[in-house]
Structure formats: C-alpha cells, structure tokens
Design a protein around this motif. Structure first.
Motif, PDB file in Angstrom:
ATOM      1  N   ASN A  47     -31.676  -7.633 -11.056  1.00 22.49           N
ATOM      2  CA  ASN A  47     -32.848  -8.450 -10.718  1.00 22.49           C
ATOM      3  C   ASN A  47     -32.950  -9.670 -11.612  1.00 22.49           C
ATOM      4  O   ASN A  47     -34.048 -10.180 -11.843  1.00 22.49           O
ATOM      5  N   TYR A  48     -31.833 -10.128 -12.103  1.00 19.72           N
ATOM      6  CA  TYR A  48     -31.805 -11.248 -13.035  1.00 19.72           C
ATOM      7  C   TYR A  48     -30.850 -12.329 -12.540  1.00 19.72           C
ATOM      8  O   TYR A  48     -29.911 -12.058 -11.806  1.00 19.72           O
ATOM      9  N   ILE A  49     -31.106 -13.531 -13.006  1.00 17.60           N
ATOM     10  CA  ILE A  49     -30.169 -14.629 -12.805  1.00 17.60           C
ATOM     11  C   ILE A  49     -29.686 -15.010 -14.194  1.00 17.60           C
ATOM     12  O   ILE A  49     -30.476 -15.450 -15.041  1.00 17.60           O
ATOM     13  N   VAL A  50     -28.404 -14.796 -14.452  1.00 19.51           N
ATOM     14  CA  VAL A  50     -27.847 -15.108 -15.770  1.00 19.51           C
ATOM     15  C   VAL A  50     -27.322 -16.537 -15.761  1.00 19.51           C
ATOM     16  O   VAL A  50     -26.926 -17.056 -14.715  1.00 19.51           O
ATOM     17  N   ASP A  51     -27.319 -17.173 -16.914  1.00 23.69           N
ATOM     18  CA  ASP A  51     -26.914 -18.577 -16.993  1.00 23.69           C
ATOM     19  C   ASP A  51     -25.441 -18.769 -16.643  1.00 23.69           C
ATOM     20  O   ASP A  51     -25.104 -19.566 -15.776  1.00 23.69           O
ATOM     21  N   PHE A  52     -24.560 -18.038 -17.320  1.00 27.51           N
ATOM     22  CA  PHE A  52     -23.117 -18.165 -17.079  1.00 27.51           C
ATOM     23  C   PHE A  52     -22.494 -16.771 -17.100  1.00 27.51           C
ATOM     24  O   PHE A  52     -22.848 -15.937 -17.926  1.00 27.51           O
ATOM     25  N   TYR A  53     -21.540 -16.558 -16.185  1.00 23.26           N
ATOM     26  CA  TYR A  53     -20.925 -15.239 -16.040  1.00 23.26           C
ATOM     27  C   TYR A  53     -19.415 -15.385 -15.886  1.00 23.26           C
ATOM     28  O   TYR A  53     -18.932 -16.183 -15.090  1.00 23.26           O
ATOM     29  N   CYS A  54     -18.674 -14.576 -16.647  1.00 27.68           N
ATOM     30  CA  CYS A  54     -17.225 -14.533 -16.541  1.00 27.68           C
ATOM     31  C   CYS A  54     -16.835 -13.099 -16.193  1.00 27.68           C
ATOM     32  O   CYS A  54     -16.965 -12.191 -17.023  1.00 27.68           O
ATOM     33  N   ASN A  55     -16.380 -12.903 -14.965  1.00 28.18           N
ATOM     34  CA  ASN A  55     -16.011 -11.577 -14.507  1.00 28.18           C
ATOM     35  C   ASN A  55     -14.810 -11.035 -15.277  1.00 28.18           C
ATOM     36  O   ASN A  55     -14.793  -9.878 -15.692  1.00 28.18           O
ATOM     37  N   GLU A  56     -13.810 -11.860 -15.478  1.00 26.23           N
ATOM     38  CA  GLU A  56     -12.583 -11.403 -16.127  1.00 26.23           C
ATOM     39  C   GLU A  56     -12.844 -10.891 -17.548  1.00 26.23           C
ATOM     40  O   GLU A  56     -12.283  -9.876 -17.965  1.00 26.23           O
ATOM     41  N   ALA A  57     -13.717 -11.569 -18.275  1.00 22.51           N
ATOM     42  CA  ALA A  57     -14.033 -11.155 -19.644  1.00 22.51           C
ATOM     43  C   ALA A  57     -15.251 -10.237 -19.699  1.00 22.51           C
ATOM     44  O   ALA A  57     -15.620  -9.769 -20.774  1.00 22.51           O
ATOM     45  N   ARG A  58     -15.886  -9.995 -18.542  1.00 23.46           N
ATOM     46  CA  ARG A  58     -17.103  -9.178 -18.455  1.00 23.46           C
ATOM     47  C   ARG A  58     -18.155  -9.701 -19.430  1.00 23.46           C
ATOM     48  O   ARG A  58     -18.772  -8.949 -20.172  1.00 23.46           O
ATOM     49  N   LEU A  59     -18.336 -11.022 -19.403  1.00 19.16           N
ATOM     50  CA  LEU A  59     -19.177 -11.714 -20.377  1.00 19.16           C
ATOM     51  C   LEU A  59     -20.262 -12.521 -19.689  1.00 19.16           C
ATOM     52  O   LEU A  59     -20.010 -13.197 -18.695  1.00 19.16           O
ATOM     53  N   ILE A  60     -21.451 -12.459 -20.272  1.00 20.34           N
ATOM     54  CA  ILE A  60     -22.573 -13.271 -19.836  1.00 20.34           C
ATOM     55  C   ILE A  60     -23.012 -14.121 -21.014  1.00 20.34           C
ATOM     56  O   ILE A  60     -23.145 -13.623 -22.142  1.00 20.34           O
ATOM     57  N   ILE A  61     -23.227 -15.401 -20.747  1.00 21.63           N
ATOM     58  CA  ILE A  61     -23.746 -16.321 -21.754  1.00 21.63           C
ATOM     59  C   ILE A  61     -25.141 -16.728 -21.319  1.00 21.63           C
ATOM     60  O   ILE A  61     -25.341 -17.223 -20.215  1.00 21.63           O
TER      61      ILE A  61
END
Length: 133
Positions: A47-61
C-alpha cells in the motif's frame, strides 16, 4: 496468490513520476536513470509508493524531506520500512539535505549497497536459515 501492490495507487504513482521533487529529479536524471542496474521511479509496493526501486538488488531508496523527521513521520516511516522489508527488500533512507550537500557521496553509497546486494551468494539476503550463509 498475494498481490505485490495496491493497483488503486497506480494512478497516483504515475502522477508522482511526473511531479518529482527537486531532489528526486536530481538523483534520477543525474545518476539512477543511466545506472547499469535498472531502477524504477515511484514503484507501488503493498500500500505504498516507494521513491526508487531496483528489483535485481532488491533495494528501495527513499528520499526524506523534513516531514520525515518529526515524531509522526519517524513512526510512519518505521512501520512502512518494516512492512516493506518483510518482503525481503532492503530500504535505505537518504535525506534531501544529503542529496543537496553531498550528491557524489550519496551516489557512491547507493553503488556500494547495490554491489553488496548483488554479490550475496545465490541471491541470499542474509537469511540465517540459508545453507549458503
């Protein structure tokens, strides 16, 4: 099967992509857009909108402005981070001040986190039950 995100937030995410903050635009256009590992902007997760997402690194900024540093903002961010990290994702938070004052350092930090995440054995992300860790 459980859905990864709330589809009702998709329109809001599109709007946020068109109306990024100054710091989000700076990070996107001057670093993440051409980064060798693909990032997405304003990605819907749960239920969130994250600023930046990298699927390969499983990382959210997440970029944090001043509203994130009062008592209500800190509690909200803590709950949000715990919920997102329960999906085996890593969340890093960077203040807008850091983007504005130390952009190179921010980029180096993101690069370090991405590279560390990509070099976990067999995609294990520090799982204590994993036979590789």
């Amino acid at each position: 099967m459980e859905r990864k995100h709330n589809a009702a937030l998709t329109l809001n995410a599109k709007s946020l992509r068109k109306n990024m903050t100054k710091e989000e635009r700076h990070l996107w256009y001057d670093f993440l857009r051409t980064y060798p590992v693909r990032f997405l902007r304003q990605k819907v997760i749960d239920n969130y909108i994250v600023d930046f997402y990298c699927n390969e690194a499983r990382l959210i900024i997440e970029l944090d402005g001043s509203q994130h540093y009062d008592e209500k903002g800190l509690l909200s961010d803590k709950i949000r981070t715990e919920r997102i990290e329960s999906r085996n994702l890593t969340v890093i938070r960077i203040s807008n001040n850091e983007i504005n004052r130390n952009f190179r350092g921010v980029c180096e930090y993101i690069d370090l986190v991405v590279n560390e995440s990509l070099h976990q054995p067999d995609g294990c992300y520090i799982d204590t039950n994993c036979i590789h860790c």
